[in-house]
Motif scaffolding. Structure first.
Motif, PDB file in Angstrom:
ATOM      1  N   SER A  19       0.847  -1.193   0.000  1.00 59.83           N
ATOM      2  CA  SER A  19       0.000   0.000   0.000  1.00 59.83           C
ATOM      3  C   SER A  19       0.884   1.246   0.000  1.00 59.83           C
ATOM      4  N   PRO A  20       0.317   2.398  -0.359  1.00 58.46           N
ATOM      5  CA  PRO A  20       1.095   3.638  -0.305  1.00 58.46           C
ATOM      6  C   PRO A  20       1.650   3.936   1.081  1.00 58.46           C
ATOM      7  N   GLU A  40      -8.639  10.811  -1.660  1.00 51.94           N
ATOM      8  CA  GLU A  40      -7.645  10.255  -2.573  1.00 51.94           C
ATOM      9  C   GLU A  40      -7.650   8.738  -2.602  1.00 51.94           C
ATOM     10  N   TYR A  41      -7.852   8.102  -1.425  1.00 50.26           N
ATOM     11  CA  TYR A  41      -7.757   6.649  -1.327  1.00 50.26           C
ATOM     12  C   TYR A  41      -8.968   6.067  -0.596  1.00 50.26           C
ATOM     13  N   ALA A  43      -8.077   3.725  -6.305  1.00 48.45           N
ATOM     14  CA  ALA A  43      -6.873   4.069  -5.544  1.00 48.45           C
ATOM     15  C   ALA A  43      -7.061   3.570  -4.112  1.00 48.45           C
ATOM     16  N   TRP A  44      -6.198   2.652  -3.674  1.00 51.15           N
ATOM     17  CA  TRP A  44      -6.322   2.004  -2.372  1.00 51.15           C
ATOM     18  C   TRP A  44      -5.188   2.410  -1.447  1.00 51.15           C
ATOM     19  N   ASP A  45      -5.465   2.420  -0.158  1.00 49.56           N
ATOM     20  CA  ASP A  45      -4.447   2.528   0.890  1.00 49.56           C
ATOM     21  C   ASP A  45      -5.052   1.903   2.138  1.00 49.56           C
ATOM     22  N   ASP A  77     -10.045   2.908   1.909  1.00 45.31           N
ATOM     23  CA  ASP A  77      -9.369   2.053   2.890  1.00 45.31           C
ATOM     24  C   ASP A  77      -9.563   0.578   2.523  1.00 45.31           C
TER      25      ASP A  77
END
Length: 378
Positions: free
Chosen positions: A47-48, A156-157, A145-147, A159
């Protein structure tokens, strides 16, 4: 016959419910027969924020494992493509059919376009006759977009961990619910872990069962922490889920003999009806405690089952004895000058002569033996 269910987590689904709809858990109509689901977790990348997707997904399984004792997710590192066995729109099956549970990212819904706002999907394959789950797979939309983080959903992401936990709820057998605070709400964005309603759903689907100890054994005589002497009982009972094959007796850690086993114990049968032959679980013999030296000893009963496993039950007790180990019938026992006093469950006999030796004896009622036993010799 195999049935397939599709369970989604989305960003934009709008649902309308009647005012009378209750906010409570919903089950999907299937369950894992063994109350266990094993998932192959082999997701490439991190993940980021730095955590591996594998570790984050396993954390999501533990969010359920920690609160639902009757069901368990287990993970393996054996790769299984979650789209294995699916016919793609072009008529091909690009991934061999394996019927193993898998999880991963995909740019398509196994060859189909992702629906608007769809974050992830769980496919459940069930036996159309019994309703038992035979396979399930979770696919995450790789176009999102995942984090991994806590707190409100970020612009932005999305979960990954809370969406994984939501899909795992489907995987185990839960449906969507109305309650906007529950993890199983279809938007899948409010709760970070299972709520009380989510937990109640899986507990209802997989009630915790009492796990039988494979072997139970109880040494009832000699009684622990009491005084014994002369010839008395050595007895108890043993049961095992696979059946008891023998009971060994150890004295002070040394094997002495096998106890006769298989005596009637209807009381044990009533207490442990799920164990085979529990009504014939007794072991018993007469034992000469006077053969042991004066002082403290330990007797252990070791019960073996048909698998070769065993369990112990021990009793530590004290020995009292006369001037010799055995008083034969030829020795004179004289009580004519004895004085008896009593109180409670004890009797004191003073000035008893045995083989010419004077003794004061204390006798105590033993419920297990249904009689009086000498507990002190002076």
């Amino acid at each position: 016959m195999i049935s397939v269910q599709r369970c989604l987590a989305t960003l934009t689904i709008t649902l309308v419910f009647s005012a009378s709809t209750a906010s409570a858990f919903e089950v999907s109509g299937f369950r894992w027969i063994d109350s266990l689901a094993v998932i192959g977790v082999d997701i490439d990348g991190t993940s980021p924020s730095g955590g591996t997707w594998d570790a984050e997904f396993i954390d999501a399984t533990n969010l359920w494992n920690d609160v639902v004792p009757g069901f368990r997710f287990e993970t393996s590192d054996q790769h299984s493509n979650p789209c294995a066995g699916f016919f793609f729109p072009d008529g091909t099956i690009p991934f061999p059919e394996d019927y193993r549970q898998g999880v991963g990212f995909s740019p398509t819904d196994c060859g189909l376009s992702w629906g608007g706002g769809t974050l992830a999907i769980t496919y459940i394959f069930t036996d159309g006759i019994t309703g038992g789950a035979i396979d399930a797979d979770i696919i995450f939309n790789s176009n999102i977009a995942w984090d991994v983080y806590s707190g409100p959903i970020q612009n932005e992401y999305v979960d990954f961990r809370r969406v994984a936990a939501h899909e795992l709820g489907h995987f185990a057998g839960l449906n969507h619910v109305v309650d906007g605070q529950a993890l199983m709400h279809p938007w899948a964005l409010s709760a970070e872990k299972p709520t009380a309603d989510d937990i109640a759903g899986l507990n209802a689907l997989y009630p915790e069962e009492t796990v039988l100890e494979p072997i139970r054994v109880s040494l009832e005589e000699p009684v622990d922490n009491l005084v014994h002497g002369g010839i008395g009982n050595l007895r108890g009972w043993a049961v095992a889920t696979t059946g008891v094959v023998k009971v060994e007796i150890y004295i002070d850690g040394e094997y002495m003999f096998d106890a006769p086993f298989g005596g009637d114990r209807t009381d044990v049968g009533g207490q442990f009806p799920d164990f085979p032959d529990a009504e014939q679980s007794g072991f018993s013999l007469a034992y000469g405690y006077s053969n042991l030296s004066t002082g403290t000893h330990t007797i252990t009963a070791r019960a073996f089952d048909k698998l070769g496993d065993f369990k112990d039950s021990s009793s530590t007790f004290s020995i009292v004895s006369f001037h010799k180990d055995f008083i034969p019938s030829t020795d004179t026992i004289e009580t004519g000058q004895a004085v008896m006093t009593s109180g409670g469950d004890e009797i004191l006999l003073k000035n008893v002569t045995i083989d010419g030796h004077p003794y004061d004896l204390t006798l105590k009622w033993r419920t297990a033996e249904q009689g009086f036993e000498i507990i002190e010799i002076r």
